[in-house]
Design a protein around this motif. Structure first.
Motif, short mmCIF file in Angstrom:
data_model
loop_
_atom_site.label_atom_id
_atom_site.label_comp_id
_atom_site.label_asym_id
_atom_site.label_seq_id
_atom_site.Cartn_x
_atom_site.Cartn_y
_atom_site.Cartn_z
N ARG A 137 0.82 -1.22 0.00
CA ARG A 137 0.00 0.00 0.00
C ARG A 137 0.85 1.26 0.00
NH1 ARG A 137 -1.28 1.48 5.71
NH2 ARG A 137 -0.05 0.09 7.00
N PHE A 138 2.17 1.12 -0.03
CA PHE A 138 3.04 2.30 -0.10
C PHE A 138 3.75 2.38 -1.45
CE2 PHE A 138 2.75 0.78 4.22
CZ PHE A 138 2.38 1.92 4.91
N SER A 139 3.35 1.53 -2.40
CA SER A 139 4.14 1.40 -3.62
C SER A 139 3.76 2.42 -4.69
CB SER A 139 3.93 0.01 -4.19
OG SER A 139 2.61 -0.09 -4.66
N CYS A 140 4.71 2.57 -5.63
CA CYS A 140 4.42 3.35 -6.83
C CYS A 140 3.43 2.55 -7.68
CB CYS A 140 5.71 3.56 -7.62
SG CYS A 140 5.47 4.30 -9.24
N ILE A 141 2.34 3.19 -8.08
CA ILE A 141 1.33 2.47 -8.84
C ILE A 141 1.73 2.36 -10.30
CG2 ILE A 141 -1.10 2.54 -9.55
CD1 ILE A 141 -1.59 3.92 -6.81
N GLY A 142 2.51 3.33 -10.75
CA GLY A 142 3.14 3.21 -12.05
C GLY A 142 2.27 3.53 -13.25
N LEU A 143 1.17 4.29 -13.03
CA LEU A 143 0.33 4.63 -14.17
C LEU A 143 0.60 6.06 -14.66
CD1 LEU A 143 -2.94 2.88 -13.05
CD2 LEU A 143 -1.39 2.18 -14.85
N GLY A 144 1.54 6.74 -14.02
CA GLY A 144 2.06 7.98 -14.58
C GLY A 144 1.30 9.25 -14.29
N ASP A 145 0.63 9.36 -13.13
CA ASP A 145 0.02 10.65 -12.77
C ASP A 145 1.08 11.74 -12.66
OD1 ASP A 145 -2.36 9.40 -12.71
OD2 ASP A 145 -2.93 10.03 -10.68
N CYS A 146 2.27 11.35 -12.11
CA CYS A 146 3.35 12.32 -11.94
C CYS A 146 3.90 12.73 -13.31
CB CYS A 146 4.46 11.74 -11.08
SG CYS A 146 4.98 10.09 -11.58
N GLN A 147 4.00 11.75 -14.22
CA GLN A 147 4.52 12.03 -15.56
C GLN A 147 3.63 13.05 -16.28
OE1 GLN A 147 4.38 8.70 -18.21
NE2 GLN A 147 6.26 9.30 -19.25
N ASP A 148 2.30 12.88 -16.10
CA ASP A 148 1.37 13.81 -16.75
C ASP A 148 1.55 15.22 -16.23
OD1 ASP A 148 0.38 11.68 -18.05
OD2 ASP A 148 -1.39 11.42 -16.78
N LYS A 149 1.86 15.34 -14.92
CA LYS A 149 1.96 16.66 -14.32
C LYS A 149 3.30 17.33 -14.58
CE LYS A 149 -1.95 17.58 -12.21
NZ LYS A 149 -2.72 16.57 -12.91
N CYS A 150 4.34 16.54 -14.95
CA CYS A 150 5.69 17.10 -15.12
C CYS A 150 5.76 17.93 -16.40
CB CYS A 150 6.74 16.01 -15.15
SG CYS A 150 8.40 16.67 -15.21
N LYS A 151 6.08 19.23 -16.21
CA LYS A 151 6.15 20.13 -17.36
C LYS A 151 7.53 20.10 -17.99
CE LYS A 151 2.12 22.40 -17.06
NZ LYS A 151 1.86 23.60 -16.33
N PHE A 152 8.45 19.36 -17.38
CA PHE A 152 9.84 19.43 -17.83
C PHE A 152 10.34 18.11 -18.40
CE2 PHE A 152 9.01 22.41 -14.44
CZ PHE A 152 9.38 23.60 -15.02
N ASP A 153 9.41 17.17 -18.61
CA ASP A 153 9.76 15.93 -19.28
C ASP A 153 10.81 15.13 -18.50
OD1 ASP A 153 8.91 14.50 -21.33
OD2 ASP A 153 10.27 15.30 -22.84
N ALA A 154 10.79 15.24 -17.18
CA ALA A 154 11.85 14.62 -16.39
C ALA A 154 11.47 13.23 -15.91
CB ALA A 154 12.17 15.51 -15.19
N ILE A 155 10.20 12.85 -16.07
CA ILE A 155 9.75 11.57 -15.51
C ILE A 155 9.48 10.57 -16.63
CG2 ILE A 155 8.02 10.45 -14.05
CD1 ILE A 155 7.63 13.03 -12.61
N THR A 156 10.03 9.36 -16.46
CA THR A 156 9.71 8.28 -17.40
C THR A 156 9.16 7.11 -16.59
OG1 THR A 156 12.02 7.66 -17.22
CG2 THR A 156 11.37 8.79 -19.23
N MET A 157 8.27 6.34 -17.20
CA MET A 157 7.71 5.18 -16.53
C MET A 157 8.37 3.94 -17.12
SD MET A 157 5.66 6.95 -14.75
CE MET A 157 5.01 5.56 -13.83
N LYS A 158 8.89 3.05 -16.22
CA LYS A 158 9.54 1.85 -16.69
C LYS A 158 9.18 0.70 -15.76
CE LYS A 158 14.07 0.23 -17.81
NZ LYS A 158 15.44 0.41 -17.36
N ASP A 159 8.70 -0.38 -16.27
CA ASP A 159 8.32 -1.55 -15.48
C ASP A 159 7.40 -1.19 -14.32
OD1 ASP A 159 9.87 -3.12 -17.09
OD2 ASP A 159 11.65 -2.97 -15.85
N GLY A 160 6.46 -0.32 -14.57
CA GLY A 160 5.50 0.03 -13.52
C GLY A 160 6.11 0.85 -12.40
N LEU A 161 7.11 1.65 -12.71
CA LEU A 161 7.77 2.46 -11.70
C LEU A 161 8.19 3.79 -12.34
CD1 LEU A 161 8.65 2.07 -8.74
CD2 LEU A 161 10.86 1.32 -9.58
#
Lengths: 261, 194
Positions: A137-161
């Protein structure tokens, strides 16, 4: 004929209105403080809204009005803040550059799945569905809510993380707010030794859901010569003030959840 | 005397019976968007009143003095939009120069009104109902006052909602829409008044 009238009328009206507006723009021109423009040049320019103002323009105006602190724009970076300080004639108190870090290593295969999620691609939605697709229940869900919000293209999703590129991260904090599990944190960029887990469950429960979960065993705490590690609620935490980045804790961690960047 | 009486009746009809938001469902976007605080909603209402009054006047003139004689009344919508957009721009520049305090009070709401369907709605209603110049302008002012009344009442309700216990699934927009619906039902009670 009617079409001609219609076109002509609209054209003439447009011309008249355009003329009046041009005239009005000249006539009612308001001098804007030139510092607003200069400050705008130094800002991140992404209109991310992390400063709490409507956008970069509003923030620049607020700085000139003295309502906003000159170091209020995280994406501007230390250099930008220094420049703004010069424009405003104030000494900028620049802290160390921060970067966002994902405090989870529960990629596919490392963390156990609770169920197969095939719904709307949003962490916030998935998190609300029977405790989320991953067993922890503390894990990264890995569906990319953070990636959507990042305006600087700094977040990538890999293997659900989620992975954050420290070079691109401006510490605006948008991902920190977006994460429904609050596993993204802003840490000083020099803090290279990181506890990549947020699981506060007991050792048995933590180990049952993830291979790399912190079980709160305290071996890192014993190993640390600088008294920089605190173990509470079954989770190790590093005091960044005391930590010398020696990396001894990472070497003894049985779960490999302390990592050196 | 009867003329005054007519205008009074017209006022009641525009503000209560045919309320723009609760009866005609025009201008719902700013109604939901800017009804968080009573103060901001009041400024929004005043900005709308201002723009709708002037827009009614100009749209009446464009329609009756240009479009009707030329026989191109089918151009009304696009001509009205042109007038409203230009007008709002002009008013914004004028206010910025002449009254910075009012300009900053209205803030972002002034340009937002450009794309507000209530303004286009009042111009179209004036045209369809065949109002004369006086009644067109009055319709603009009174309808906008009705809009102001609705948005200020809603802001009051929402300020109360902030501090009440609401089930998590109903928080935010769901409960706002339910409250708006209840208010619309209440306003239905005014129908038949005029």
């Amino acid at each position: 004929m009617i079409i001609l009238y219609a076109g002509l009328l609209l054209g003439i009206l447009g011309l008249i209105f355009g003329g009046v507006l041009t005239f009005a723009a000249k006539k009612f021109h308001v001098e804007v403080d030139e510092r607003v423009e200069q400050i705008k040049e130094c800002l991140g320019g992404a209109n991310c809204g992390a400063c709490g103002y409507a956008g970069c323009d509003a923030f620049a105006q607020a700085v000139v009005d003295g309502k906003a602190p000159i170091d209020g724009c995280a994406p501007a970076g230390a250099k930008g803040i220094e420049k703004i300080g010069k424009i405003m004639g104030m000494e900028a108190n620049v802290g160390e550059r921060m970067v966002a870090r994902v405090l989870c290593q529960g990629a596919k295969g490392v963390a156990l799945d609770r169920y197969e999620y095939d719904g709307y691609k949003s962490c916030a939605v998935a998190a609300g569905l029977a405790g989320g697709p991953k067993a922890c229940r503390f894990s990264c869900i890995g569906l990319g809510d953070c990636q959507d919000k990042c305006k600087f293209d700094a977040i990538t999703m890999k293997d659900g993380l989620a992975h954050i590129d420290p070079a691109k991260c401006t510490a605006c904090g948008a991902c920190v707010k977006a994460c429904p599990r609050s596993i993204i944190s802003l840490l000083p960029v020099s803090q290279s030794v990181i506890v990549r887990c947020r699981n506060t469950d007991t050792a048995r429960a933590a180990r049952a859901v993830c291979m790399d979960a912190c079980i709160g065993c305290g071996r890192c705490k014993k190993q640390c010569q600088y008294d920089a590690i605190i173990v509470e609620n079954g989770l190790a935490r590093i005091d960044h003030e005391k930590c010398t980045r020696c990396g001894e804790c990472a070497a003894v961690c049985p779960c490999k959840c302390i990592v050196i960047e | 005397m009867t003329e005054n009486m007519n205008i009074l009746l017209f006022f009641v009809s525009c503000v209560l019976t045919n309320n723009f938001i609760f009866s005609r469902f025009l201008g719902c976007c700013p109604f939901l968007g800017v009804s968080n605080k009573v103060e901001t909603s009041l400024s929004m209402g005043l900005a709308v009143t201002f723009v709708m009054t002037i827009a009614s006047l100009f749209c009446y003139m464009i329609y009756n003095w240009l479009l009707v004689p030329l026989g191109i009344t089918f151009m009304s919508t696009i001509a009205f939009i042109l007038v409203i957009a230009a007008l709002v721009q002009f008013v914004e520049m004028f206010l910025k120069k002449s009254s910075p305090t009012l300009y900053s009070a209205l803030g972002i709401y002034l340009p937002l009104i450009t794309t507000n369907c209530a303004v286009l709605g009042v111009a179209t209603l004036n045209m369809n109902n065949g109002y004369n110049l006086l009644y067109s302008v009055l319709n603009g002012t009174f309808s906008a006052l009705g809009f102001t009344l609705a948005i200020v009442l809603m802001a009051g309700v929402r300020e109360r909602l902030e501090s009440s216990h609401i089930p998590a699934c109903m928080k935010g927009f769901p409960i706002t829409l339910v409250s708006a619906g209840l208010m619309a039902v209440a306003f239905m009670g005014f129908s038949g008044l005029v």
